[in-house]
Scaffold this motif. Sequence first.
Motif, short mmCIF file in Angstrom:
data_model
loop_
_atom_site.label_atom_id
_atom_site.label_comp_id
_atom_site.label_asym_id
_atom_site.label_seq_id
_atom_site.Cartn_x
_atom_site.Cartn_y
_atom_site.Cartn_z
N ALA A 193 0.83 -1.21 0.00
CA ALA A 193 0.00 0.00 0.00
C ALA A 193 0.87 1.26 0.00
O ALA A 193 0.59 2.22 -0.73
CB ALA A 193 -0.93 0.00 1.20
N VAL A 194 1.95 1.25 0.79
CA VAL A 194 2.86 2.40 0.86
C VAL A 194 3.56 2.57 -0.49
O VAL A 194 3.67 3.69 -1.02
CB VAL A 194 3.89 2.23 2.01
N LEU A 195 4.03 1.45 -1.08
CA LEU A 195 4.71 1.52 -2.38
C LEU A 195 3.77 2.05 -3.47
O LEU A 195 4.17 2.84 -4.32
CB LEU A 195 5.27 0.15 -2.77
N VAL A 196 2.52 1.60 -3.44
CA VAL A 196 1.53 2.09 -4.41
C VAL A 196 1.38 3.60 -4.27
O VAL A 196 1.40 4.34 -5.26
CB VAL A 196 0.16 1.38 -4.23
N LYS A 197 1.24 4.06 -3.02
CA LYS A 197 1.10 5.49 -2.77
C LYS A 197 2.31 6.26 -3.28
O LYS A 197 2.19 7.31 -3.91
CB LYS A 197 0.91 5.72 -1.26
N GLU A 198 3.50 5.73 -3.01
CA GLU A 198 4.74 6.39 -3.44
C GLU A 198 4.81 6.47 -4.96
O GLU A 198 5.20 7.49 -5.53
CB GLU A 198 5.98 5.65 -2.89
N TYR A 199 4.37 5.38 -5.63
CA TYR A 199 4.38 5.38 -7.10
C TYR A 199 3.41 6.43 -7.63
O TYR A 199 3.73 7.22 -8.53
CB TYR A 199 4.04 4.00 -7.66
N ILE A 200 2.21 6.46 -7.06
CA ILE A 200 1.20 7.44 -7.48
C ILE A 200 1.72 8.86 -7.28
O ILE A 200 1.46 9.76 -8.07
CB ILE A 200 -0.14 7.20 -6.74
N ASN A 201 2.53 9.05 -6.23
CA ASN A 201 3.11 10.37 -5.95
C ASN A 201 4.38 10.65 -6.75
O ASN A 201 5.10 11.59 -6.46
CB ASN A 201 3.39 10.53 -4.45
N GLY A 202 4.68 9.79 -7.73
CA GLY A 202 5.78 10.10 -8.64
C GLY A 202 7.07 9.31 -8.47
O GLY A 202 8.02 9.50 -9.22
N ASP A 203 7.13 8.37 -7.50
CA ASP A 203 8.34 7.58 -7.31
C ASP A 203 8.30 6.33 -8.20
O ASP A 203 7.68 5.33 -7.85
CB ASP A 203 8.47 7.18 -5.83
N GLU A 204 8.96 6.42 -9.37
CA GLU A 204 8.93 5.31 -10.34
C GLU A 204 9.54 4.03 -9.76
O GLU A 204 9.13 2.93 -10.10
CB GLU A 204 9.68 5.69 -11.62
N MET A 205 10.54 4.18 -8.87
CA MET A 205 11.20 3.00 -8.30
C MET A 205 10.24 2.16 -7.45
O MET A 205 10.41 0.96 -7.32
CB MET A 205 12.40 3.43 -7.42
N ALA A 206 9.23 2.81 -6.88
CA ALA A 206 8.27 2.08 -6.03
C ALA A 206 7.57 0.99 -6.85
O ALA A 206 7.35 -0.12 -6.36
CB ALA A 206 7.25 3.05 -5.44
N LEU A 207 7.25 1.31 -8.11
CA LEU A 207 6.59 0.31 -8.95
C LEU A 207 7.54 -0.85 -9.26
O LEU A 207 7.14 -2.01 -9.22
CB LEU A 207 6.07 0.93 -10.26
N SER A 208 8.80 -0.52 -9.56
CA SER A 208 9.79 -1.58 -9.82
C SER A 208 9.87 -2.53 -8.64
O SER A 208 9.95 -3.75 -8.81
CB SER A 208 11.19 -0.99 -10.05
N ARG A 209 9.83 -1.98 -7.43
CA ARG A 209 9.91 -2.82 -6.23
C ARG A 209 8.67 -3.70 -6.10
O ARG A 209 8.78 -4.87 -5.72
CB ARG A 209 10.08 -1.95 -4.99
#
Length: 195
Positions: free
Chosen positions: A10-26
């Motif tokens: 859930a945190v990684l999804v939020k980070e990706y939505i907020n612009g952190d492309e690496m969160a999706l890779s993880r």
Amino acid sequence: MKRNNTTSDAVLVKEYINGDEMALSRLIERHQVRIYNFIFSKVFDRDLTEDIFQDTFIKVIRTLKRGKYNEEGKFLPWVMRIAHNLVIDHFRKNKRMPKFEGTGDFDIFDVLKDSSLDVENALIKDQIEKDVTDLIAELPEDQKEVLLMRIYKDMSFKEIALKTDVSINTALGRMRYALINLRKVIEAHNIILTN
């Protein structure tokens, strides 16, 4: 910023939505083996599995970018559902149904009774239950009534006959017609019921 491996989906999804492309890779790295194996277990073809896997994450990315994701804390089941739907789309397009491992007559209700299911199969079981419920809703009232009593209430045909005030033969006949009609609807709509 560097994070350890305990960051929740859930945190990684939020980070990706907020612009952190690496969160999706993880997220992809974390779940790729299970998702890949799940797809492969349905299509038995490495290239096709790779294609469906890619399409799954293209869909995931589009949904997240559009802000349409709301499966709070259920990232993996949500991605599995997308993968499952893409597998079904593939089979529908190619008119090649995945086989249900069963003996003799195919019985959709065997799938519903199987309780030893892992996450992926539980997802598919939920979809099958929804599909079956939708199909049953299309049956004539008398057939639907017998079928629901027999399958979901586990009533004997004698009990059904008493409850519906008809002979046992009539109750049996309605059940038979209900199953015949279900098969017709399944074939007409090209519905895949498989686990």
